[in-house]
Design a protein around this motif. Structure first.
Motif, PDB file in Angstrom:
ATOM      1  N   PHE A 176      22.393  51.398  76.207  1.00  0.00           N
ATOM      2  CA  PHE A 176      21.925  50.193  76.182  1.00  0.00           C
ATOM      3  C   PHE A 176      21.166  50.015  74.792  1.00  0.00           C
ATOM      4  N   VAL A 177      21.352  48.897  74.106  1.00  0.00           N
ATOM      5  CA  VAL A 177      20.577  48.531  72.833  1.00  0.00           C
ATOM      6  C   VAL A 177      19.400  47.900  72.933  1.00  0.00           C
ATOM      7  N   CYS A 178      18.615  47.893  72.157  1.00  0.00           N
ATOM      8  CA  CYS A 178      17.352  46.963  72.320  1.00  0.00           C
ATOM      9  C   CYS A 178      17.506  45.618  71.677  1.00  0.00           C
ATOM     10  N   GLN A 230      32.966  56.862  68.054  1.00  0.00           N
ATOM     11  CA  GLN A 230      34.221  56.391  67.512  1.00  0.00           C
ATOM     12  C   GLN A 230      34.133  55.563  66.610  1.00  0.00           C
ATOM     13  N   GLY A 231      33.236  54.670  66.737  1.00  0.00           N
ATOM     14  CA  GLY A 231      33.330  53.259  65.854  1.00  0.00           C
ATOM     15  C   GLY A 231      32.080  52.855  65.335  1.00  0.00           C
ATOM     16  N   ASN A 232      31.065  53.583  65.388  1.00  0.00           N
ATOM     17  CA  ASN A 232      29.702  53.004  64.798  1.00  0.00           C
ATOM     18  C   ASN A 232      29.854  52.863  63.233  1.00  0.00           C
ATOM     19  N   ILE A 233      29.681  51.663  62.718  1.00  0.00           N
ATOM     20  CA  ILE A 233      29.964  51.341  61.438  1.00  0.00           C
ATOM     21  C   ILE A 233      29.174  51.981  60.219  1.00  0.00           C
ATOM     22  N   HIS A 234      28.021  52.486  60.788  1.00  0.00           N
ATOM     23  CA  HIS A 234      27.063  53.248  59.985  1.00  0.00           C
ATOM     24  C   HIS A 234      27.155  54.833  60.232  1.00  0.00           C
ATOM     25  N   VAL A 235      27.507  55.334  61.388  1.00  0.00           N
ATOM     26  CA  VAL A 235      27.429  56.679  61.634  1.00  0.00           C
ATOM     27  C   VAL A 235      28.491  57.057  62.612  1.00  0.00           C
ATOM     28  N   LEU A 265      20.230  53.119  67.724  1.00  0.00           N
ATOM     29  CA  LEU A 265      21.767  52.627  67.546  1.00  0.00           C
ATOM     30  C   LEU A 265      21.798  51.094  67.882  1.00  0.00           C
ATOM     31  N   PHE A 266      22.462  50.403  67.196  1.00  0.00           N
ATOM     32  CA  PHE A 266      23.030  49.241  67.570  1.00  0.00           C
ATOM     33  C   PHE A 266      24.585  49.392  68.101  1.00  0.00           C
ATOM     34  N   MET A 267      25.105  48.237  68.547  1.00  0.00           N
ATOM     35  CA  MET A 267      26.337  48.153  69.170  1.00  0.00           C
ATOM     36  C   MET A 267      27.249  48.812  67.990  1.00  0.00           C
ATOM     37  N   PRO A 268      28.275  49.157  68.395  1.00  0.00           N
ATOM     38  CA  PRO A 268      29.120  49.958  67.321  1.00  0.00           C
ATOM     39  C   PRO A 268      29.268  49.127  65.815  1.00  0.00           C
ATOM     40  N   ASP A 269      29.551  47.661  65.907  1.00  0.00           N
ATOM     41  CA  ASP A 269      29.916  46.784  64.904  1.00  0.00           C
ATOM     42  C   ASP A 269      28.488  46.605  64.274  1.00  0.00           C
ATOM     43  N   GLY A 270      27.329  46.839  64.903  1.00  0.00           N
ATOM     44  CA  GLY A 270      26.055  46.474  64.286  1.00  0.00           C
ATOM     45  C   GLY A 270      25.495  47.729  63.463  1.00  0.00           C
ATOM     46  N   ALA A 302      25.766  41.242  72.875  1.00  0.00           N
ATOM     47  CA  ALA A 302      26.414  42.259  73.695  1.00  0.00           C
ATOM     48  C   ALA A 302      25.084  43.394  73.717  1.00  0.00           C
ATOM     49  N   CYS A 303      25.084  44.097  75.059  1.00  0.00           N
ATOM     50  CA  CYS A 303      24.024  44.904  74.936  1.00  0.00           C
ATOM     51  C   CYS A 303      24.350  46.620  75.551  1.00  0.00           C
ATOM     52  N   GLU A 304      25.782  46.661  75.899  1.00  0.00           N
ATOM     53  CA  GLU A 304      26.099  48.008  76.341  1.00  0.00           C
ATOM     54  C   GLU A 304      27.198  48.715  75.804  1.00  0.00           C
TER      55      GLU A 304
END
Ligand code: FE2
Length: 288
Positions: free
Chosen positions: A203-205, A226-231, A166-171, A216-218
């Motif tokens: 925490f994303v890599c 709620q907000g991940n743009i892919h899933v 997973l990335f940050m929700p907007d990633g 951002a990392c957390e």
């Protein structure tokens, strides 16, 4: 659930987050996804970035117990071997499916039978569901294949280190088009992570600051659902696979894929020097 202290170190050249995770009670510490500096133009490696992590360990009087890789990275070189050499008592671990990654790349780099594909370059190979301890904090390994087949997530108390699953929700999520990658498997892996409590810290890599925001990392499981743009929660597998596959077709190969894989399947060690004392990385032509 006990909350570890999490300190994040950003490697700007590769957009990678390295984490120093510690048990506030005992001072036991883990470093997750350590980076080796590498300048592809000159072939020069460096330890400035990981030294900053080591300095923080020393300054805070922490005891490094674990060096953890979330997967065989394709975009940066690992400094896991270097870090273990500085702290020999630390255990360098990765998911057990690293063996398959090694078996995939051994013929491509013509490494020969004397390059072991049993994961023995690492101290410990984690299996899905394995538990371990960081001081008084309980930890668990969740196999999360998809971005790569060896990807794992580490849950350390209430903190989850997801690698590139997973990335940050907007990633959104990471690409699934490397050898061993599979978007449908990543979707199913993410469902396992989404089954964790919403308050779980994520925490994303990597983060690349999409849209020009600060890196951002957390995140959290709740925020991702709620907000991940892919899933998001409720996204269907076929819809996700369609989005992921279409996006992957637009992506260029990572600049450091070929150097990174050669080093990272060796647990961050360099190839042995040739008879002139110089170490070399290979560049297979017309293969990728
Ligand atoms: Fe990755």
């Amino acid at each position: 659930m006990t909350a570890p202290t999490v300190q994040a170190f950003f490697h700007a050249d590769s957009g990678t987050w390295t984490y120093l995770v510690s048990d506030p009670g005992s001072g036991a510490a883990a470093v997750i996804d350590p980076v080796l500096d590498f300048d592809a133009k000159s072939g020069r490696t460096g330890t400035t970035s990981i030294q900053a992590v080591l300095d923080a360990i020393g300054a805070q009087g922490l005891g490094l117990r674990w060096i953890l890789e979330t997967h065989a990275h394709a975009d940066h070189l690992s400094s896991g071997a270097w870090l273990r050499a500085q702290v020999p008592a630390a255990i360098l671990g990765i998911g057990e499916v690293i063996r398959e990654v090694q078996a995939t790349f051994r013929p491509i780099f013509n490494l020969g039978d004397d390059f072991p594909v049993d994961g023995s370059q690492f101290d410990h190979l984690f299996r899905d569901g394995e538990v371990f301890a960081l001081g008084a904090i309980d930890c668990a390994v969740i196999a999360t294949p998809g971005h790569t087949n060896d990807s794992v997530s580490y849950r350390i108390g209430d903190a989850l280190f997801v690698g590139d699953s997973l990335f940050m929700p907007d990633g959104g999520t990471a690409r699934c088009d490397f050898p061993g990658g599979d978007a449908a498997r990543l979707f199913r892996s993410i469902q396992r992570l989404y089954a964790l409590p919403d308050a779980t810290r994520v925490f994303v890599c990597h983060d690349y600051g999409p849209g020009g925001r600060a890196v951002a990392c957390e995140s959290s499981i709740g925020a991702e659902k709620q907000g991940n743009i892919h899933v998001r929660e409720g996204t269907g597998e076929q819809d996700y696979v369609a989005v992921r596959t279409a996006r992957d077709k637009t992506l260029a190969m990572p600049a450091l894929l070929l150097p990174a894989v050669q080093v990272n399947i060796r647990a961050g060690a360099m190839p042995a020097p040739e008879d002139n004392g110089i170490r070399y990385l290979k560049l297979p032509l017309d293969r990728f």
